[in-house]
Design a protein around this motif. Structure first.
Motif: not given
Ligand code: HEM
Length: 490
Positions: A116, A137, A374, A386
């Motif tokens: 992202d 985002p 993400s 993440a």
């Protein structure tokens, strides 16, 4: 596709090709983007590939690779592919994984849910751009892109091109024979004039325009500086921090004023701002006022800084590559003939367009971009939890000798149809790729081609600096101290 940890060089596998939602070719008949020429010819290439990861050498205790990134990021970055397809770099206590292989990069760019927007560059860019399209985002992206996409519809390009030609003529009208100019300032002036007239159908007065240009430059310099400095230092009231804060505030104030004026019905033109205002009244899904301002600032900053950078480097190369420049002057004489170039001239400005395609290969305005992972994922044999930060650099890919033979050589001939097919798939990424690909690519190529052809049609350029021109350390790759002299041709 398999993955392993190791040190071998990567190749260019075929990855799932999800195109950016950018519509059909926006050029007049016969005019093609060189990037699309080779992409179309290469789509059949496929095959398995083993990707490997590595770690960059030379990290100092505590600070990691910070000294290399501050003193000479270009040499450091271009050394990275030797360590693998995914290479870990240390900036102080943080780690950043640089994607150095085109196939692996394509995998990352098409999966914008896992990889992202985020990471240091976009976290800092958000301070200036807010939640505009470039920095927002994944969760907010599709809706925003759908709302602003109509402004870049191919059918709008002839109208934009007319305004672009007018602005280019307006700037050149003030030039005098034998005049020395700061090429980056000139490129900024052209790009700012074009951005304001095409996006906001409004002419800012000369003082506001100059002030806006200054704010954009300070903000872009601040973003890169802050990328490399610990958060605490950002809050100190140093002159640089104060001027960065003032520049950001002033930029938002100017844009607020433009939005207010257009909202009061004084626009009267189908420009980007009008489309955003329409999108704002599109029911519950529409843009809020805050979102509108963020989009406008984002388009303004992206539109001005990247285009100005590309144009400034192109002007530099005109003075440096004399033999190729003779071809440019000849093409301008044959096609433009002392006028200002127009939309209808584009199909015949073949060398001018290849010159620009090669300019942004050698000097990609956006030279580094970051992503934040993400959810836990594996990439090139490496487990990325993440929150891990990835980066990619068009500068690195464009200067890999195995992808672009003799990469330091400026050679617009690379983009002749028979040679362009030899460029490996996904290796040329000045405008990114996947769903987050630049929305302004066609807009840029149109204005840069018109500007370069108009300038070479009327003016001969020579260097007035007497020193080697190097990139400055900014969020956008811009030439430092680029002084040129203008000689009237027509
Ligand atoms: C030489 C000129 C330009 C270059 C090299 C350039 C490059 C790029 C690149 C590489 C990206 C993707 C960034 C990433 O992967 O994180 C991008 C995105 C974007 N660019 Fe450009 N750009 C240029 C001109 C423009 C112009 C003129 C506009 C607006 C008028 C524009 C608006 C945007 C926007 C809104 C995005 C975000 C798209 C999205 O996430 O959906 N750019 N640009």
């Amino acid at each position: 596709m398999t993955e392993q940890e190791g040190t071998a060089q990567g190749g260019t596998p075929r990855a799932d090709d999800r195109a950016a939602p950018s519509g059909t070719a926006p050029y007049p008949a016969g005019y093609r983007s060189h990037a699309s020429v080779y992409r179309e010819k290469r789509t059949e290439q496929s095959g398995d590939h083993v990707f490997c990861s590595g770690t960059a050498a030379g990290a100092a205790p505590l600070i990691g690779h910070l000294p290399q990134l501050v003193t000479d990021p270009w040499t450091f970055l271009t050394s990275l592919p030797a360590y693998g397809d995914l290479v870990t770099v240390r900036i102080g206590p943080s780690r950043l994984h640089m994607v150095c292989d085109p196939g692996l990069l394509h995998q990352v760019l098409v999966d914008d849910r896992t990889f992202d927007k985020g990471g240091p560059l976009f976290d800092k860019a958000r301070e200036v751009l807010g939640d505009g399209l470039p920095a927002c985002p994944h969760a907010r992206h599709r809706r925003l892109r759908r709302l602003v996409q109509p402004a870049f519809h191919p059918g709008r390009m002839p109208g934009y091109a007319r305004l672009m030609s007018e602005q280019i003529a307006h700037v050149m009208d003030h030039w005098r024979d034998d005049q020395p100019v700061d090429a980056l300032a000139v490129a900024h002036e052209i790009a700012t004039g074009i951005a304001t007239s095409t996006m906001f159908s409004t002419q800012l007065d000369a003082v506001t325009m100059a002030e806006t240009r200054r704010c954009v430059q300070i903000a872009m310099a601040g973003i890169y500086r802050r990328l490399l400095t610990p958060g605490l230092l950002e809050r100190l009231p140093t002159p640089a921090n104060r001027s960065y804060d003032r520049a950001r505030a002033q930029l938002h104030r100017t844009v607020d004023r433009i939005v207010d004026r257009a909202g009061n019905g004084r626009g009267g033109y189908e420009d980007l701002l009008t489309i955003l205002i329409d999108a704002g009244s599109a029911g519950p899904d529409g843009l809020t006022r805050r979102e509108m301002t963020d989009q406008v600032v984002s388009f303004f900053v992206s539109g001005i800084t990247s285009v100005a950078s590309a144009l400034a480097w192109a002007l530099h190369l005109v003075t440096e590559q004399r033999e190729i420049a003779e071809g440019l002057y000849a093409e301008a004489d044959a096609v433009v003939g002392g006028r200002v170039a127009a939309y209808e001239d584009l199909p015949r400005l073949d060398l001018t367009r290849r010159f620009l395609t090669e300019t942004v290969r050698l000097y990609p305005p956006g030279w580094i971009f970051t992503r934040r992972v993400s959810s836990d994922t594996r990439l090139a044999g490496r487990l990325l939890p993440a929150g891990s930060v990835l980066a990619y650099s068009p500068y690195v890919l464009h200067r890999r000798p195995d992808l672009f033979p003799r990469p330091e050589r400026f050679d617009p001939g690379r983009w002749l149809p028979d040679r362009a097919t030899a460029v490996p798939q996904h290796a040329y990424v000045p405008f990114g790729a996947g769903p987050r690909k630049c929305i302004g690519e066609a807009f840029t190529l149109t204005q840069a081609t018109l500007a370069l052809a108009s300038i070479t049609s009327r003016w001969k350029l020579s260097s007035a600096g007497g020193h080697a021109v190097r990139p400055a350390l900014r969020a956008t790759l811009v030439p430092r101290r680029l002084h040129l002299r203008l000689h009237r041709r027509h």
